[in-house]
Design an enzyme around this catalytic site. Sequence first.
Site, mmCIF file in Angstrom:
data_model
loop_
_atom_site.group_PDB
_atom_site.id
_atom_site.type_symbol
_atom_site.label_atom_id
_atom_site.label_comp_id
_atom_site.label_asym_id
_atom_site.label_seq_id
_atom_site.Cartn_x
_atom_site.Cartn_y
_atom_site.Cartn_z
ATOM 1 N N ALA A 67 3.496 -10.803 -4.302
ATOM 2 C CA ALA A 67 4.551 -11.788 -4.084
ATOM 3 C C ALA A 67 4.841 -11.789 -2.584
ATOM 4 O O ALA A 67 4.569 -10.804 -1.895
ATOM 5 C CB ALA A 67 5.792 -11.402 -4.877
ATOM 6 N N GLY A 113 2.023 -8.519 -7.334
ATOM 7 C CA GLY A 113 2.021 -9.746 -8.133
ATOM 8 C C GLY A 113 0.631 -10.374 -8.246
ATOM 9 O O GLY A 113 0.360 -11.110 -9.195
ATOM 10 N N GLU A 116 -0.985 -8.556 -11.007
ATOM 11 C CA GLU A 116 -0.284 -8.991 -12.228
ATOM 12 C C GLU A 116 -0.763 -10.379 -12.667
ATOM 13 O O GLU A 116 -0.905 -10.653 -13.853
ATOM 14 C CB GLU A 116 1.233 -8.975 -11.992
ATOM 15 C CG GLU A 116 1.762 -7.547 -11.905
ATOM 16 C CD GLU A 116 3.211 -7.469 -11.453
ATOM 17 O OE1 GLU A 116 3.522 -7.989 -10.368
ATOM 18 O OE2 GLU A 116 4.034 -6.886 -12.182
ATOM 19 N N GLU A 136 4.097 -1.556 -5.458
ATOM 20 C CA GLU A 136 5.533 -1.891 -5.373
ATOM 21 C C GLU A 136 6.423 -0.708 -5.056
ATOM 22 O O GLU A 136 7.441 -0.858 -4.377
ATOM 23 C CB GLU A 136 6.008 -2.542 -6.677
ATOM 24 C CG GLU A 136 5.559 -3.978 -6.874
ATOM 25 C CD GLU A 136 4.200 -4.098 -7.536
ATOM 26 O OE1 GLU A 136 3.454 -3.089 -7.606
ATOM 27 O OE2 GLU A 136 3.867 -5.198 -7.991
HETATM 28 N N1 DAK Z 1 3.844 -11.019 1.448
HETATM 29 C C1 DAK Z 1 3.994 -11.658 2.639
HETATM 30 N N2 DAK Z 1 3.098 -11.595 3.632
HETATM 31 C C2 DAK Z 1 1.997 -10.858 3.416
HETATM 32 C C3 DAK Z 1 1.769 -10.154 2.216
HETATM 33 C C4 DAK Z 1 2.757 -10.255 1.193
HETATM 34 N N3 DAK Z 1 2.623 -9.670 0.024
HETATM 35 N N4 DAK Z 1 0.594 -9.489 2.318
HETATM 36 C C5 DAK Z 1 0.104 -9.784 3.539
HETATM 37 N N5 DAK Z 1 0.947 -10.597 4.202
HETATM 38 C C6 DAK Z 1 0.783 -11.135 5.543
HETATM 39 C C7 DAK Z 1 1.014 -10.044 6.597
HETATM 40 O O1 DAK Z 1 2.405 -9.892 6.844
HETATM 41 C C8 DAK Z 1 0.279 -10.636 7.776
HETATM 42 O O2 DAK Z 1 1.088 -11.632 8.341
HETATM 43 P P1 DAK Z 1 1.253 -11.723 9.965
HETATM 44 O O3 DAK Z 1 1.725 -10.376 10.413
HETATM 45 O O4 DAK Z 1 -0.143 -12.054 10.438
HETATM 46 O O5 DAK Z 1 2.220 -12.830 10.152
HETATM 47 C C9 DAK Z 1 -0.915 -11.361 7.134
HETATM 48 O O6 DAK Z 1 -0.562 -11.540 5.747
HETATM 49 C C10 DAK Z 1 -2.213 -10.546 7.172
HETATM 50 O O7 DAK Z 1 -1.949 -9.262 6.653
HETATM 51 P P2 DAK Z 1 -2.265 -7.910 7.455
HETATM 52 O O8 DAK Z 1 -2.252 -8.147 8.911
HETATM 53 O O9 DAK Z 1 -1.370 -6.854 6.912
HETATM 54 O O10 DAK Z 1 -3.766 -7.661 7.007
HETATM 55 P P3 DAK Z 1 -4.488 -6.255 6.828
HETATM 56 O O11 DAK Z 1 -5.928 -6.564 6.606
HETATM 57 O O12 DAK Z 1 -4.138 -5.335 7.960
HETATM 58 O O13 DAK Z 1 -3.866 -5.637 5.495
HETATM 59 C C11 DAK Z 1 -3.114 -5.683 3.203
HETATM 60 C C12 DAK Z 1 -4.078 -6.275 4.291
HETATM 61 C C13 DAK Z 1 -3.253 -6.521 1.936
HETATM 62 C C14 DAK Z 1 -3.498 -4.235 2.929
HETATM 63 C C15 DAK Z 1 -1.672 -5.733 3.773
HETATM 64 O O14 DAK Z 1 -1.401 -7.058 4.215
HETATM 65 C C16 DAK Z 1 -0.629 -5.357 2.757
HETATM 66 O O15 DAK Z 1 -0.409 -4.184 2.481
HETATM 67 N N6 DAK Z 1 0.049 -6.388 2.210
HETATM 68 C C17 DAK Z 1 1.142 -6.161 1.274
HETATM 69 C C18 DAK Z 1 0.570 -5.810 -0.051
HETATM 70 C C19 DAK Z 1 1.668 -5.505 -1.045
HETATM 71 O O16 DAK Z 1 2.453 -4.574 -0.850
HETATM 72 N N7 DAK Z 1 1.675 -6.285 -2.070
HETATM 73 C C20 DAK Z 1 2.639 -6.128 -3.118
HETATM 74 C C21 DAK Z 1 3.835 -6.931 -2.754
HETATM 75 S S1 DAK Z 1 5.127 -6.553 -3.860
HETATM 76 C C22 DAK Z 1 9.498 -10.647 -7.980
HETATM 77 C C23 DAK Z 1 8.568 -10.291 -8.952
HETATM 78 C C24 DAK Z 1 7.493 -9.570 -8.584
HETATM 79 C C25 DAK Z 1 7.341 -9.172 -7.293
HETATM 80 C C26 DAK Z 1 8.299 -9.522 -6.358
HETATM 81 C C27 DAK Z 1 9.369 -10.253 -6.691
HETATM 82 N N8 DAK Z 1 10.616 -11.407 -8.327
HETATM 83 C C28 DAK Z 1 10.719 -11.883 -9.635
HETATM 84 C C29 DAK Z 1 11.627 -11.686 -7.426
HETATM 85 C C30 DAK Z 1 6.157 -8.494 -6.919
HETATM 86 C C31 DAK Z 1 6.177 -7.820 -5.781
HETATM 87 C C32 DAK Z 1 4.935 -7.636 -5.072
HETATM 88 O O17 DAK Z 1 3.919 -8.229 -5.293
#
Ligand code: DAK
Length: 256
Positions: A67, A113, A116, A136
């Site tokens: 997400a 997400g 998921e 998460e």
């Molecule tokens: N959200 C927003 N931006 C994201 C993102 C994300 N999940 N994942 C990556 N980006 C963005 C980065 O911020 C970066 O943006 P800039 O800095 O260039 O502006 C760009 O994408 C490229 O990413 P990286 O520079 O980090 O690229 P790397 O190759 O170095 O790393 C990575 C890739 C996938 C390992 C890293 O980006 C990363 O760790 N991303 C986050 C992964 C993550 O933690 N995903 C889970 C998110 S939590 C909800 C229900 C469910 C959820 C939430 C709310 N509600 C009902 C309200 C679920 C939550 C999740 O999914």
Amino acid sequence: MENSESILLEIKDKIAFITINAPKRLNALNKHLIQKMSNLLCELSTRTDVRVLIITGSGNKAFVAGADIKEFSSFSKKQGEELSQTGHDLLFNKIATYPKPVIAAINGFALGGGLELAMACHIRIASDNAKLGQPEVSLGLIPGYGGTQRLTQLIGKGKAFEMILTGQVITAQEALHLKLINYVVSQEALITKSISLAKNMLANSPNAIKKAIKAVNATYGNIGLQNEVELFGQCFGTSDFKEGVQAFLEKRKPNF
Ligand code: DAK
């Protein structure tokens, strides 16, 4: 190719190819994309020229990196709970109970997400560069779009606990070994393999397929999902959540 903002659609030989197209944030899902996908699924459910759906991400780096963390970083507990419920209804449960087969073609990162979303699909095929995980807890959250339930159903309780509690990201080969995905292929072969599986289904009765999906799904109840929504909502507004998302936005490790 019809372009509906950030969701791309192409229909060919009764297969709908849906591409999530937000490459600047690795196809992370925001409210807008979820609504667009939901609308598209409604439309495709009644179209007779579509019998199987294939969902993938744009580019060759990510399926969906979760997400959109920036979007939900300021959510309150109430907003978290509401949005979790809405997201289930709009997209994740809609896919899981869809009357036509939905195949996830995982072309890179499938995190949070994103995993998921893939797990809500009926079948998952990944390219060999794919990385999968539920990170998460590193953000002070739990999986909120069905991950606690669907991961456990697919790979069993012990390994689901390991993935969710460590937040560890695994390779496509490891995911195959855990039966989290059905196949691993090279990036070039990902769509070809997905089409070949879709074609095997196209030969069969759409009515029987619809009933088979319903029958398999009948094994799983909704109580766990409802619990997940409540527990997920409770994470919002905590100091761990604030620290977790702040750390991500500042590109540093969280200090819990
Ligand atoms: N959200 C927003 N931006 C994201 C993102 C994300 N999940 N994942 C990556 N980006 C963005 C980065 O911020 C970066 O943006 P800039 O800095 O260039 O502006 C760009 O994408 C490229 O990413 P990286 O520079 O980090 O690229 P790397 O190759 O170095 O790393 C990575 C890739 C996938 C390992 C890293 O980006 C990363 O760790 N991303 C986050 C992964 C993550 O933690 N995903 C889970 C998110 S939590 C909800 C229900 C469910 C959820 C939430 C709310 N509600 C009902 C309200 C679920 C939550 C999740 O999914």
